[in-house]
Design a protein around this motif. Sequence first.
Motif, PDB file in Angstrom:
ATOM      1  N   GLY A   1       0.787  -1.231   0.000  1.00  0.00           N
ATOM      2  CA  GLY A   1       0.000   0.000   0.000  1.00  0.00           C
ATOM      3  C   GLY A   1       0.812   1.270   0.000  1.00  0.00           C
ATOM      4  N   ALA A   2       2.093   1.184  -0.351  1.00  0.00           N
ATOM      5  CA  ALA A   2       2.958   2.373  -0.329  1.00  0.00           C
ATOM      6  C   ALA A   2       2.612   3.316  -1.478  1.00  0.00           C
ATOM      7  CB  ALA A   2       4.421   1.955  -0.424  1.00  0.00           C
ATOM      8  N   ASP A   3       2.912   4.585  -1.268  1.00  0.00           N
ATOM      9  CA  ASP A   3       2.806   5.610  -2.314  1.00  0.00           C
ATOM     10  C   ASP A   3       4.193   5.732  -2.950  1.00  0.00           C
ATOM     11  OD1 ASP A   3       2.210   7.750  -3.930  1.00  0.00           O
ATOM     12  OD2 ASP A   3       2.212   9.223  -2.297  1.00  0.00           O
ATOM     13  N   ILE A   4       4.368   5.200  -4.147  1.00  0.00           N
ATOM     14  CA  ILE A   4       5.686   5.140  -4.782  1.00  0.00           C
ATOM     15  C   ILE A   4       5.992   6.483  -5.443  1.00  0.00           C
ATOM     16  CG2 ILE A   4       7.096   3.939  -6.500  1.00  0.00           C
ATOM     17  CD1 ILE A   4       5.241   1.503  -6.043  1.00  0.00           C
ATOM     18  N   VAL A   5       7.137   7.075  -5.070  1.00  0.00           N
ATOM     19  CA  VAL A   5       7.500   8.412  -5.545  1.00  0.00           C
ATOM     20  C   VAL A   5       8.920   8.379  -6.105  1.00  0.00           C
ATOM     21  CG1 VAL A   5       5.952   9.569  -3.913  1.00  0.00           C
ATOM     22  CG2 VAL A   5       8.304   9.054  -3.224  1.00  0.00           C
ATOM     23  N   ASP A   6       9.344   9.507  -6.739  1.00  0.00           N
ATOM     24  CA  ASP A   6      10.698   9.564  -7.294  1.00  0.00           C
ATOM     25  C   ASP A   6      11.666  10.212  -6.303  1.00  0.00           C
ATOM     26  OD1 ASP A   6      10.349  12.326  -7.450  1.00  0.00           O
ATOM     27  OD2 ASP A   6       9.714  12.250  -9.544  1.00  0.00           O
ATOM     28  N   GLU A   7      12.922  10.339  -6.731  1.00  0.00           N
ATOM     29  CA  GLU A   7      13.978  10.773  -5.826  1.00  0.00           C
ATOM     30  C   GLU A   7      13.764  12.173  -5.272  1.00  0.00           C
ATOM     31  OE1 GLU A   7      18.826  11.512  -5.821  1.00  0.00           O
ATOM     32  OE2 GLU A   7      17.890  10.508  -7.532  1.00  0.00           O
ATOM     33  N   SER A   8      13.062  13.007  -5.982  1.00  0.00           N
ATOM     34  CA  SER A   8      12.895  14.396  -5.536  1.00  0.00           C
ATOM     35  C   SER A   8      11.909  14.527  -4.381  1.00  0.00           C
ATOM     36  CB  SER A   8      12.431  15.269  -6.710  1.00  0.00           C
ATOM     37  OG  SER A   8      11.145  14.845  -7.161  1.00  0.00           O
ATOM     38  N   ALA A   9      11.107  13.492  -4.144  1.00  0.00           N
ATOM     39  CA  ALA A   9      10.076  13.556  -3.101  1.00  0.00           C
ATOM     40  C   ALA A   9      10.685  13.354  -1.712  1.00  0.00           C
ATOM     41  CB  ALA A   9       8.999  12.509  -3.369  1.00  0.00           C
ATOM     42  N   THR A  10       9.906  13.734  -0.715  1.00  0.00           N
ATOM     43  CA  THR A  10      10.308  13.515   0.676  1.00  0.00           C
ATOM     44  C   THR A  10       9.790  12.161   1.136  1.00  0.00           C
ATOM     45  OG1 THR A  10      10.250  15.878   1.165  1.00  0.00           O
ATOM     46  CG2 THR A  10      10.114  14.375   3.038  1.00  0.00           C
ATOM     47  N   ALA A  11      10.696  11.342   1.647  1.00  0.00           N
ATOM     48  CA  ALA A  11      10.315  10.013   2.118  1.00  0.00           C
ATOM     49  C   ALA A  11      11.347   9.542   3.127  1.00  0.00           C
ATOM     50  CB  ALA A  11      10.226   9.035   0.946  1.00  0.00           C
ATOM     51  N   ALA A  12      10.940   8.567   3.943  1.00  0.00           N
ATOM     52  CA  ALA A  12      11.847   8.009   4.944  1.00  0.00           C
ATOM     53  C   ALA A  12      12.599   6.791   4.429  1.00  0.00           C
ATOM     54  CB  ALA A  12      11.071   7.638   6.202  1.00  0.00           C
ATOM     55  N   LEU A  13      12.027   6.112   3.410  1.00  0.00           N
ATOM     56  CA  LEU A  13      12.616   4.899   2.852  1.00  0.00           C
ATOM     57  C   LEU A  13      12.795   5.030   1.356  1.00  0.00           C
ATOM     58  CD1 LEU A  13      10.502   2.092   4.626  1.00  0.00           C
ATOM     59  CD2 LEU A  13      12.725   2.972   5.327  1.00  0.00           C
ATOM     60  N   ALA A  14      13.803   4.333   0.845  1.00  0.00           N
ATOM     61  CA  ALA A  14      14.026   4.326  -0.600  1.00  0.00           C
ATOM     62  C   ALA A  14      14.593   2.981  -1.014  1.00  0.00           C
ATOM     63  CB  ALA A  14      14.979   5.438  -1.013  1.00  0.00           C
ATOM     64  N   ILE A  15      14.240   2.561  -2.226  1.00  0.00           N
ATOM     65  CA  ILE A  15      14.815   1.358  -2.831  1.00  0.00           C
ATOM     66  C   ILE A  15      15.486   1.768  -4.130  1.00  0.00           C
ATOM     67  CG2 ILE A  15      14.322  -0.885  -3.868  1.00  0.00           C
ATOM     68  CD1 ILE A  15      11.990  -1.166  -1.951  1.00  0.00           C
ATOM     69  N   VAL A  16      16.772   1.477  -4.223  1.00  0.00           N
ATOM     70  CA  VAL A  16      17.542   1.748  -5.438  1.00  0.00           C
ATOM     71  C   VAL A  16      17.703   0.411  -6.152  1.00  0.00           C
ATOM     72  CG1 VAL A  16      19.687   2.666  -6.370  1.00  0.00           C
ATOM     73  CG2 VAL A  16      18.717   3.646  -4.278  1.00  0.00           C
ATOM     74  N   ALA A  17      16.892   0.198  -7.177  1.00  0.00           N
ATOM     75  CA  ALA A  17      16.821  -1.120  -7.814  1.00  0.00           C
ATOM     76  C   ALA A  17      17.809  -1.290  -8.954  1.00  0.00           C
ATOM     77  CB  ALA A  17      15.396  -1.368  -8.315  1.00  0.00           C
ATOM     78  N   ASP A  18      18.559  -0.232  -9.282  1.00  0.00           N
ATOM     79  CA  ASP A  18      19.485  -0.337 -10.413  1.00  0.00           C
ATOM     80  C   ASP A  18      20.949  -0.225  -9.983  1.00  0.00           C
ATOM     81  OD1 ASP A  18      19.558   2.288  -9.711  1.00  0.00           O
ATOM     82  OD2 ASP A  18      18.976   3.108 -11.659  1.00  0.00           O
ATOM     83  N   GLY A  19      21.208  -0.273  -8.688  1.00  0.00           N
ATOM     84  CA  GLY A  19      22.583  -0.229  -8.210  1.00  0.00           C
ATOM     85  C   GLY A  19      23.256   1.119  -8.340  1.00  0.00           C
ATOM     86  N   ASP A  20      22.496   2.181  -8.508  1.00  0.00           N
ATOM     87  CA  ASP A  20      23.054   3.528  -8.695  1.00  0.00           C
ATOM     88  C   ASP A  20      23.659   4.023  -7.375  1.00  0.00           C
ATOM     89  OD1 ASP A  20      23.517   6.244  -9.064  1.00  0.00           O
ATOM     90  OD2 ASP A  20      21.769   6.521 -10.353  1.00  0.00           O
ATOM     91  N   GLU A  21      24.989   3.916  -7.270  1.00  0.00           N
ATOM     92  CA  GLU A  21      25.659   4.297  -6.023  1.00  0.00           C
ATOM     93  C   GLU A  21      25.546   5.795  -5.755  1.00  0.00           C
ATOM     94  OE1 GLU A  21      29.553   2.774  -5.315  1.00  0.00           O
ATOM     95  OE2 GLU A  21      29.177   0.925  -6.419  1.00  0.00           O
ATOM     96  N   ALA A  22      25.564   6.608  -6.807  1.00  0.00           N
ATOM     97  CA  ALA A  22      25.463   8.054  -6.619  1.00  0.00           C
ATOM     98  C   ALA A  22      24.100   8.425  -6.039  1.00  0.00           C
ATOM     99  CB  ALA A  22      25.696   8.784  -7.942  1.00  0.00           C
ATOM    100  N   ALA A  23      23.042   7.796  -6.566  1.00  0.00           N
ATOM    101  CA  ALA A  23      21.702   8.054  -6.042  1.00  0.00           C
ATOM    102  C   ALA A  23      21.606   7.595  -4.585  1.00  0.00           C
ATOM    103  CB  ALA A  23      20.657   7.349  -6.890  1.00  0.00           C
ATOM    104  N   ALA A  24      22.201   6.443  -4.298  1.00  0.00           N
ATOM    105  CA  ALA A  24      22.189   5.941  -2.928  1.00  0.00           C
ATOM    106  C   ALA A  24      22.891   6.913  -1.983  1.00  0.00           C
ATOM    107  CB  ALA A  24      22.854   4.575  -2.864  1.00  0.00           C
ATOM    108  N   ALA A  25      24.010   7.458  -2.427  1.00  0.00           N
ATOM    109  CA  ALA A  25      24.760   8.409  -1.599  1.00  0.00           C
ATOM    110  C   ALA A  25      23.952   9.686  -1.368  1.00  0.00           C
ATOM    111  CB  ALA A  25      26.091   8.731  -2.257  1.00  0.00           C
ATOM    112  N   ARG A  26      23.266  10.158  -2.413  1.00  0.00           N
ATOM    113  CA  ARG A  26      22.455  11.379  -2.261  1.00  0.00           C
ATOM    114  C   ARG A  26      21.326  11.152  -1.247  1.00  0.00           C
ATOM    115  NH1 ARG A  26      22.996  11.394  -7.963  1.00  0.00           N
ATOM    116  NH2 ARG A  26      20.849  10.617  -8.228  1.00  0.00           N
TER     117      ARG A  26
END
Length: 247
Positions: free
Chosen positions: A35-60
């Motif tokens: 039931g999660a509201d799936i959003v993109d990187e620009s949104a405010t959220a407490a959790l994130a899943i990086v499904a493509d191994g993007d280390e830079a996105a993970a660091a941000r």
Amino acid sequence: MHSLPIFVALKGRPVILIGAGPAADAKRRLLERAGADIVDESATAALAIVADGDEAAAARLRARGVLINVTDRPDLCDFTLPAIVDRDPVLIAIGTGGTSAGLAKVLRQRIEALLPATLGKLATALYAAQPRIRDRWPQADDRRHAIDAALAGPLDPIHGKGDVDAWLDASKTPAETGLIRLHLRSDDPDDLTLREARLLGRADRIYHRPEAPAAILNRARADAERIACAAPPDALPPGLSIDLETA
């Protein structure tokens, strides 16, 4: 324990999902089921899943204080996603800390074959019966002992009929009290008999020798008292006590 297993209520809450392709699709389906509201990187959220191994996105994201999961990169993960056995509202999660998804999958399949589809109905029926259960056993310890006995008998989650009303109508389960001595044959919890494991899970307190193995003590209820001593006292508190004698 390498991490603390928790269940997070995500219904209506934003979760960032980064990536495309089969791995991202699988994570999207899982988040949608929760039931999660799936959003993109620009949104405010407490959790994130990086499904493509993007280390830079993970660091941000980590720099923003977001807890992240990076697919197939346990070294970059703040949390991992377990294999799940779903008997709603009963959920069983099998995690390996990201070390072996294949092992978690096989364990899930074995447990799936064991648990009946009616398990969720039993949990729901026990929840609905809480007022009757409290009326029957006003004291919390008495309630716990009665429910433990029922789940080892007529409400056994694997072999029982799951008829909570019939159990309450017929139940005359007395409170389990007194002292039971268990003599350990080894330090290996796998050597415990089913009866011994159940008693440890039911006991209100464990009297044990100082050298008692932690692996055995961990099989007791988390809120059971652990009392290191040479022997139990002559006058025991109410409830079920275990005298754990070491090998």
